[in-house]
Enzyme design. Structure first.
Site, short mmCIF file in Angstrom:
data_model
loop_
_atom_site.label_atom_id
_atom_site.label_comp_id
_atom_site.label_asym_id
_atom_site.label_seq_id
_atom_site.Cartn_x
_atom_site.Cartn_y
_atom_site.Cartn_z
N LYS A 188 0.82 -1.21 0.00
CA LYS A 188 0.00 0.00 0.00
C LYS A 188 0.85 1.26 0.00
O LYS A 188 0.51 2.26 -0.64
CB LYS A 188 -0.93 0.00 1.22
N LYS A 218 3.68 2.05 -1.34
CA LYS A 218 4.19 2.47 -2.64
C LYS A 218 3.13 3.21 -3.43
O LYS A 218 3.40 4.28 -4.02
CB LYS A 218 4.69 1.26 -3.44
N ASN A 227 2.46 -0.95 14.15
CA ASN A 227 2.47 -2.32 13.61
C ASN A 227 2.31 -2.32 12.10
O ASN A 227 2.48 -3.35 11.45
CB ASN A 227 1.36 -3.16 14.25
N ALA A 228 1.96 -1.17 11.53
CA ALA A 228 1.84 -1.06 10.08
C ALA A 228 3.20 -0.65 9.52
O ALA A 228 3.71 0.42 9.83
CB ALA A 228 0.78 -0.01 9.72
N GLN A 278 -2.52 -2.29 7.84
CA GLN A 278 -2.98 -3.69 7.83
C GLN A 278 -3.93 -3.93 6.64
O GLN A 278 -3.72 -3.36 5.59
CB GLN A 278 -3.63 -4.07 9.17
N THR A 297 8.22 -5.80 7.36
CA THR A 297 8.87 -4.50 7.49
C THR A 297 9.03 -4.12 8.94
O THR A 297 10.03 -3.53 9.34
CB THR A 297 8.03 -3.43 6.76
N THR A 344 8.76 -6.30 11.80
CA THR A 344 9.40 -7.28 12.69
C THR A 344 10.50 -8.09 12.03
O THR A 344 11.30 -8.71 12.72
CB THR A 344 8.33 -8.27 13.21
N ARG A 377 9.90 -10.76 10.50
CA ARG A 377 9.45 -12.16 10.52
C ARG A 377 9.18 -12.67 9.11
O ARG A 377 8.67 -11.92 8.26
CB ARG A 377 8.16 -12.30 11.34
N ARG A 427 7.14 -14.25 6.21
CA ARG A 427 5.72 -14.32 5.94
C ARG A 427 5.34 -15.68 5.38
O ARG A 427 6.11 -16.27 4.62
CB ARG A 427 5.31 -13.23 4.97
#
Length: 504
Positions: free
Chosen positions: A95, A97, A117-118, A303, A378, A380, A382, A384
């Protein structure tokens, strides 16, 4: 990479091959002064004129380039006064970009919900990478004003770190960021509580980012939260913070709280309050006055719909409403003023954290897609979870949000595949069709996905900028998605850079 033999089902999947503006807010100014900054901004097209300083004549743009730019401008300028960019899957669709690209055609870019968190990754014109979390993605466009709305939960240490990072990289934030006086403050202890809560859930943990989002929204809902406006009343701030910290200590045995902690936090937030004061604005009044003055507003969602607190895979969701309804409640604007909404969807599907994922590719196949698309969080870092594009979930998101068009991202990631699959329908274990995306997690765990196999194109498309120049198989893939979902795809991402976008 060759994933052509992959099929999603109840058993693990294997793969046969592994190739692969610059006004100042320092005047602690009034609302009218802030809106005047927007009024004074001049809108000019970057394609309407060229200023060249050179001893040599410079060739004009080719007809193809001019046509492409005119098509781009026509597409963007036709968007409504208040438009929005929202996620169609479980987040991480790209989103940021699209918001960055569209921002230069809007006066204001506003965040309406979520928090740090976003994670939105964007690139400037020189290709430098920026990872944003609270600051709206329009910040790289110097004539765009950025608003952090009342629906956002704001972690001030993180916000100031983000602003300092932007400033140190030449991005001016002075006078360009407004923070709602109604937004709730997210404290460090919320993050600690987030981790304690996840540990308490053990095997049924949600898989949050541990950024304190859920605990902060919980404080908001049970009405002991602290808002940005409370920073203007340091005489009562300590009592409110003591109530909040005491509540956390009574709930979690692992949370240690005492008088020294309160004293330190109060002193810390006195300094934050002084620094934040120039940013604080009644953004509800600001946004509605901007609308009445015909300013163009772009809303940036955090999100995505499948993480919506009501419509997502509850309880494996976020704590806010990242679907269309969150725009109105998170900014204080009326539904009638919201116009075109653009849904952003990957050419495949990813998910971070726990929860159902019907089209997930397990094992080595998922690993191959993950590394091909660099699918790591981006926020964390982690890895996906990866899978084929889920048409049932996408159609569900389109129905909820009423998207005018879609932005299909990362089409280039699929370029090495000889075959590509689309999850086109669901069936229960007994073969009964499932008409829409179900709320029942037990059913989602048992669901059988029916796939449609399309040919791949096995050609690098990252340098293509015109839809007609895409390989036939790539165009067929795009058009089949449009046919199945019933929403046109107007933007196609073929790489991470600003220019790696096809206007269809």
């Amino acid at each position: 990479m060759n994933l052509s033999t992959l099929r999603v089902g109840p058993t693990p999947i294997t793969s046969t091959a592994a190739t692969h503006r610059s006004g100042a807010l320092g005047f602690s100014g009034t609302y009218n002064c802030r809106l005047l900054q927007v009024h004074q901004r001049k809108r000019t097209s970057s394609y309407s004129s060229f200023v060249v300083c050179s001893a040599k004549p410079v060739a004009p743009p080719s007809a193809a380039v001019v046509d492409s730019k005119e098509s781009e401008l026509s597409r963007i300028e036709s968007l409504s006064q208040v438009s929005g960019v929202l996620g169609c899957q479980w987040g991480d669709e790209g989103k940021g970009k699209l918001v960055d690209i569209l921002a230069k055609h809007f006066d204001i870019v506003a965040r309406c919900q979520g928090g740090a968190n976003a994670g939105h990754t964007i690139y400037n014109s020189e290709g430098k990478k920026f990872a944003l979390h609270l600051v709206p993605s329009g910040i790289l466009n110097e004539e765009t004003l950025c608003v952090i709305g009342n629906g956002v939960v704001v972690h001030l240490p993180g916000l100031f770190k983000e602003i300092d990072g932007l400033e140190s990289n030449g991005v001016s934030c002075q006078g360009r960021i407004l923070v709602s006086d109604r937004a709730h403050l997210l404290f460090d202890f919320h993050q600690e509580v987030d981790g304690l809560r996840e540990a308490e859930l053990a095997k049924s943990f949600i898989g949050t980012t541990k950024r304190g989002i859920g605990p902060c929204y919980s404080s908001k809902v049970i009405r002991n939260g602290i808002r940005v406006s409370d920073l203007r009343h340091m005489d009562t701030f300590p009592q409110k913070l003591d109530l909040l910290l005491s509540d956390a200590a009574s709930r979690f045995k692992g949370f240690s709280y005492g008088p020294d902690m309160l004293k330190e936090e109060v002193e810390r937030y006195k300094k934050f309050a002084e620094r934040l004061e120039p940013f604080i604005t009644d953004t509800v009044h600001f946004m509605n006055d901007a609308i009445s003055h015909k300013k163009k507003i772009l809303v940036e969602g955090g999100q995505a719909t499948m993480l919506d607190i009501d419509f997502g895979t509850y309880p494996f969701v976020t704590s806010s409403s990242p679907s269309a309804g969150g725009i109105c409640t998170g900014l204080g604007i009326a539904p009638r003023v919201v116009g075109d909404l653009i849904g952003v969807v990957k050419a495949y599907t990813t998910r971070v954290g726990s929860g159902p994922f019907p089209t997930e590719i397990l094992g080595k196949g998922g690993d191959l897609l993950r590394f091909a698309g660099q699918e790591f969080g981006t926020t964390t870092g982690r890895p996906r979870r990866c899978g084929w594009l889920d048409i049932v979930a996408l159609r569900f998101c389109c129905q909820i949000n009423g998207f005018a068009s879609l932005n299909l991202t990362k089409l280039d990631v699929l370029s090495d595949l000889s075959e590509i699959e689309l999850g086109v329908s669901y069936r229960q274990p007994d073969g009964t069709p499932v008409e829409s995306f179900p709320s029942d997690l037990r059913l989602l765990d048992q669901i059988k996905v029916e796939y449609e196999v399309l040919p791949g194109w096995q050609t690098d498309i990252s340098s293509i900028r015109k839809y007609s120049e895409l390989p036939k198989a790539a165009r067929e893939y795009v058009e089949r998605i449009e046919e199945l979902v019933g929403v046109p795809i107007h933007y196609i991402g073929v790489g991470p850079g600003r220019d790696a976008l096809i206007y269809k």
